[in-house]
Structures are given as C-alpha cells and as structure tokens.
Scaffold this active site. Structure first.
Site, PDB file in Angstrom:
ATOM      1  N   ASP A 150      -6.198   0.547  -1.037  1.00 37.69           N
ATOM      2  CA  ASP A 150      -7.410  -0.198  -1.429  1.00 37.69           C
ATOM      3  C   ASP A 150      -8.649   0.248  -0.649  1.00 37.69           C
ATOM      4  O   ASP A 150      -9.518  -0.561  -0.313  1.00 37.69           O
ATOM      5  CB  ASP A 150      -7.222  -1.721  -1.243  1.00 37.69           C
ATOM      6  CG  ASP A 150      -6.301  -2.337  -2.279  1.00 37.69           C
ATOM      7  OD1 ASP A 150      -5.612  -1.573  -2.994  1.00 37.69           O
ATOM      8  OD2 ASP A 150      -6.250  -3.575  -2.368  1.00 37.69           O
TER       9      ASP A 150
ATOM     10  N   CYS B 149      -1.948  -0.688  -7.010  1.00 36.46           N
ATOM     11  CA  CYS B 149      -1.045  -0.055  -6.047  1.00 36.46           C
ATOM     12  C   CYS B 149       0.238   0.542  -6.620  1.00 36.46           C
ATOM     13  O   CYS B 149       0.509   1.735  -6.490  1.00 36.46           O
ATOM     14  CB  CYS B 149      -0.611  -1.058  -4.983  1.00 36.46           C
ATOM     15  SG  CYS B 149      -1.926  -2.024  -4.240  1.00 36.46           S
TER      16      CYS B 149
ATOM     17  N   HIS C  94       6.662  -0.461  -1.926  1.00 40.07           N
ATOM     18  CA  HIS C  94       6.090  -1.094  -3.125  1.00 40.07           C
ATOM     19  C   HIS C  94       6.566  -0.484  -4.438  1.00 40.07           C
ATOM     20  O   HIS C  94       5.828  -0.433  -5.424  1.00 40.07           O
ATOM     21  CB  HIS C  94       4.548  -1.064  -3.064  1.00 40.07           C
ATOM     22  CG  HIS C  94       3.924  -2.192  -3.847  1.00 40.07           C
ATOM     23  ND1 HIS C  94       2.631  -2.171  -4.302  1.00 40.07           N
ATOM     24  CD2 HIS C  94       4.447  -3.377  -4.271  1.00 40.07           C
ATOM     25  CE1 HIS C  94       2.373  -3.293  -4.961  1.00 40.07           C
ATOM     26  NE2 HIS C  94       3.465  -4.048  -4.955  1.00 40.07           N
TER      27      HIS C  94
ATOM     28  N   ASP D 196      -4.678   4.797  -2.671  1.00 37.41           N
ATOM     29  CA  ASP D 196      -3.801   4.575  -3.830  1.00 37.41           C
ATOM     30  C   ASP D 196      -4.543   4.042  -5.051  1.00 37.41           C
ATOM     31  O   ASP D 196      -4.040   4.083  -6.163  1.00 37.41           O
ATOM     32  CB  ASP D 196      -2.634   3.640  -3.460  1.00 37.41           C
ATOM     33  CG  ASP D 196      -3.082   2.204  -3.206  1.00 37.41           C
ATOM     34  OD1 ASP D 196      -4.261   1.978  -2.876  1.00 37.41           O
ATOM     35  OD2 ASP D 196      -2.241   1.295  -3.342  1.00 37.41           O
TER      36      ASP D 196
END
Ligand code: CA
Length: 456
Positions: A26, A65, A123, A275
């Site tokens: 971010d 993400c 993630h 990302d």
C-alpha cells in the site's frame, strides 16, 4: 564500454544470479525519492533505481493486495485461475487461497537449484495446504494474513490457525517455518534482520529472497526512533506513514550492505515495487496520478517500481514503456544459464533485453485488468493509450509520460476504442469467474458456511 561487456559476460556465463524481490504494501507511487517524493527521504531504495532502471509506467496486475501477489508469484494474470478477490483469513478453508494447480516463481527457481525464503506477508491463503513452505519456499519468517500489528507487545495469539477473522489474524505471533516466534523487535526491523541473515547464510549458493514488508499498510504504527525523523511533517498520518517507509528504507540499506560485504552485490538481480497503489487513507500519495488502491485508475495499479542487476543492466535507466509485475517471473527465468520450463504459460516477458538495448520496441502490445465485482476493466497499449470501462461507461486516456487521466478522448478515437474492447474480450476468454468469496463478501461467506454446516 569494455568494462560493461566484461561484466555482462561474467554475469551471463558464469553463474545464475541471486534474485531478490522487495515488496512494500500500500505504498503510493509518489512516495519514493526516485519518483520525486520530497518529504520522505528514501536514499537506499533510490540506490536500486540509480544502479539500474526506474519503470515510470510499472504496474501491478490488480489494485488490491492478495490478487496482486497471486499474479506476481505465478507470473500470470490471476483471473486465469479465479483469483480475483482479497482472500479471507480462513485456515480451515482449503479453497481460500492460491490454486494448487499453479506453481510459484519459488517452485520454478527451486528446480534450478535456488534456495528460497519468504520474509514477511504471505496473504495467499491461511489453510495449511497453501503454506509458503508448500509453495516452493525452503524458509518462511512472517505471517499468513493480509496485514499485521507492528509492535511485539500486540502479538498475543500463539496459534495462527486458531483464528478466522482478519482482526485477530493481525495479532498472531510470527512464525519461523511452522514454529511460533517470540519476536522482540518492531516487525519491519525483524523482517530486515531476517532478510540480512538469509543473504549472509547463502553466500555460496544462488538464492531467491521474497522480502514482503507489510509496511506501510495500516495500522499506522512506528517507534519514536523513526517518527522523530519527521518532525517537519505536520499531518499525523503522513508523519507515521513516513516513519514506516523510513524503517523499510533502513532495512534496504542493511540488505545492500550485506550483499556488498559478502561479494554478492554484482551478482544479484533485484526488484523493488509496491503490491498496489496508495489507498491515501494511510497517509500515502500517488502524486501525480489520479485514483487509489482498489480502483483501476493509474493510482491504483501504477506503483513505485525499480530493478537492478549491476554489470548487466546499465545504470540510470528511466524506462517509460508499460510493464507489469507479471514480468518479474519471466525476467528471473530469463537471467538463468539454462532454460527452466514452467508448468503453465507465463503472461510476463523477460525485461532484460529491453533494458540492455538488445530488443527495441515495447515489451507488451497491451496489458489488461479486470475486477469483476466492480464490473471494471482497463487496458493499456504500448503507446500508452488506456481504455477504462466500468458498466456502460468507457473512457480513453492518453497517459503521456506522467500517467495522466484527465481528458476522455473516446469520441475522438472510436476505432481504437473498438479495437481495444475486442482485445479485452479476447483476453477475457482465457479467464475464470472468481473461485472464492473475498473480503468484500465476508457476511455472505459466513452465512453460506453456517448453512452448509462447514467447519469454522
Ligand atoms: Ca496492499
């Protein structure tokens, strides 16, 4: 010039380079020195750009993400395998993650003899079948979810598999492999420490390091040691954000020092990127772009992006043609002595010949984006013309050299609009519908799970 040629032969013919991907989370397009940031010095990150190439039109394949990471690690548009949403943190759900039909860049490099480590944020699914150690990585230090608390005192949950909501997942202790770690440091510093250690321990063999900081993703948390550097920033959010970026920059500096000390700085292919674009509410800036994380304006998908391979890629390149994070996989394989075959066809291309001048023209005729939940599409062609569609609305922008989306020229170029729409439709034939419900459908997911009486 002779020196350059000699280095090129050395690196190309003697051994495979180490490969490092440093990914931030971010971070805005305008938040690194090499993209003109004025209030947050990033001298170490800027060294990557100075020693190699800055991609002024470097994109990621998704504006949030998790799908962006799925694209990066597979080198493929993640919509090809139904990965089009942020995963929910569901350790009991064997469908909530990166399809096992896909291989990762770590899998492919493993076949070429690389030792791989993931440091930081995963993630790509919390179920044990998706664990990084099962996706090509020999080592793992970090956490499985989409974000994390930064101070060790907040990490109170010992078993990451015992929770199934995002908020709790942020509070799990870190893992080394499958073991629980009692971390003592601010986790950005911990990730830098682990990355440096990995480089140190692998000085005699080719390695792949995927260093994926969760900073500067929320929550905004930084120790005074970093915050005190930014007394000149009045805005609270921006000040803490700056401190978090500065901690990353220190980590990149330590990594460089270790590479140099161990004599590996000239034999390492290194990428730096975020990302997705800055969400703005974390204090980030996508200047001079419009849009933000989550949407398909440039501010959502165009990110700080740089790459170096000393002695092979000339220093100080500013590369303006559109490229994408999917190119990293293909570029890494392109740097190897011997061809490594991939399980599935890659969407990215090897960027090295474009940077050395061996290949002219553009790496991509066209790049694509889709977010089916938002009914949104985008495509950017080699000339920097961008088609942007949402529902019945169509825009055509000329991005120029600053990524501007200020004037809709769709009426002036109807033929180009039609051509690009056709290309999008053709691309879409190779895509699947989303394979799992995501963060935006959490309530629906819980309802369906309860209805089906599935394990929590
Ligand atoms: Ca992100």
């Amino acid at each position: 010039m002779l020196f350059f040629v000699a280095q090129f032969i050395h690196a190309q013919q003697n051994k495979n380079p180490n490969i490092i991907i440093i990914m931030t989370d971010d971070m805005g397009y305008g938040d690194v020195g090499f993209n003109g940031c004025k209030d947050i010095p990033t001298p170490n990150i800027d060294r990557i750009a100075a020693a190699g190439a800055v991609f002024t039109a470097g994109h990621v394949s998704f504006a949030v993400c998790s799908p962006s990471r799925a694209g990066l690690l597979t080198g493929r548009y993640s919509q090809r395998f139904g990965y089009e949403r942020n995963v929910l943190y569901m350790p009991k759900d064997a469908a909530m993650g990166l399809s096992l039909d896909e291989e990762t860049i770590a899998d492919a490099l493993g076949r070429a003899g690389y030792r791989s480590m993931l440091v930081g944020k995963w993630h790509l699914g919390a179920h044990p079948s998706f664990h990084p150690l099962k996706r090509g990585f020999n080592e793992f230090f970090g956490f499985l979810g989409g974000g994390h608390q930064y101070f060790p005192s907040a990490l109170q949950i010992a078993d990451p598999l015992s929770v199934d909501d995002e908020g709790s997942s942020y509070k799990t202790k870190l893992n080394r492999g499958l073991a629980v770690v009692e971390e003592q440091e601010y986790i950005t510093d911990a990730f830098s420490r682990e990355a440096v250690s990995f480089v140190d321990r692998n000085r005699n063999n080719p390695f792949f390091l995927y260093l994926t900081y969760n900073a500067p993703h929320t929550p905004l948390q930084a120790p005074d040691q970093y915050v005190s550097r930014f007394k000149h920033i009045a805005d609270n959010k921006r000040r803490t954000y700056a401190a978090m970026v500065s901690a990353i920059d220190d980590g990149v500096g330590k990594l460089f020092y270790k590479l140099k000390e161990t004599g590996q700085d000239k034999n390492t292919l290194l990428f730096f990127l975020s990302d997705n674009g800055g969400p703005l509410d974390n204090g980030s800036s996508n200047h001079p772009l419009s849009g933000k994380k989550g949407n398909l304006y440039e501010g959502g998908i165009r990110v700080p992006f740089a790459m170096q391979w000393q002695g092979v890629i000339p220093a100080g390149i500013t590369y303006e043609k559109p490229i994408i994070s999917l190119d990293i996989f293909a570029t890494a394989l392109g740097s190897l002595q011997k061809t490594v075959k991939t399980k599935n066809p890659l969407d990215g291309v090897n960027l090295i010949p474009y940077l050395t001048g061996k290949k002219m023209g553009a790496p991509h005729e066209i790049l694509f984006w889709r977010n089916q939940d938002m009914k949104a599409y985008a495509a950017i062609n080699a000339e920097g013309k961008k088609l942007w569609m949402k529902g019945d609305t169509t825009f055509l922008f000329d991005l120029g050299n600053r990524g501007q989306e200020t004037r809709n020229t769709a009426d002036e170029y109807p033929d180009l609009v039609q051509k690009m729409k056709k290309q999008v439709a053709e691309w879409e034939k190779g895509l699947k519908t989303p394979a799992f419900l995501g963060l935006s459908q959490r309530d629906e997911y819980i309802r369906l799970r309860e209805k089906a009486n599935l394990p929590k």
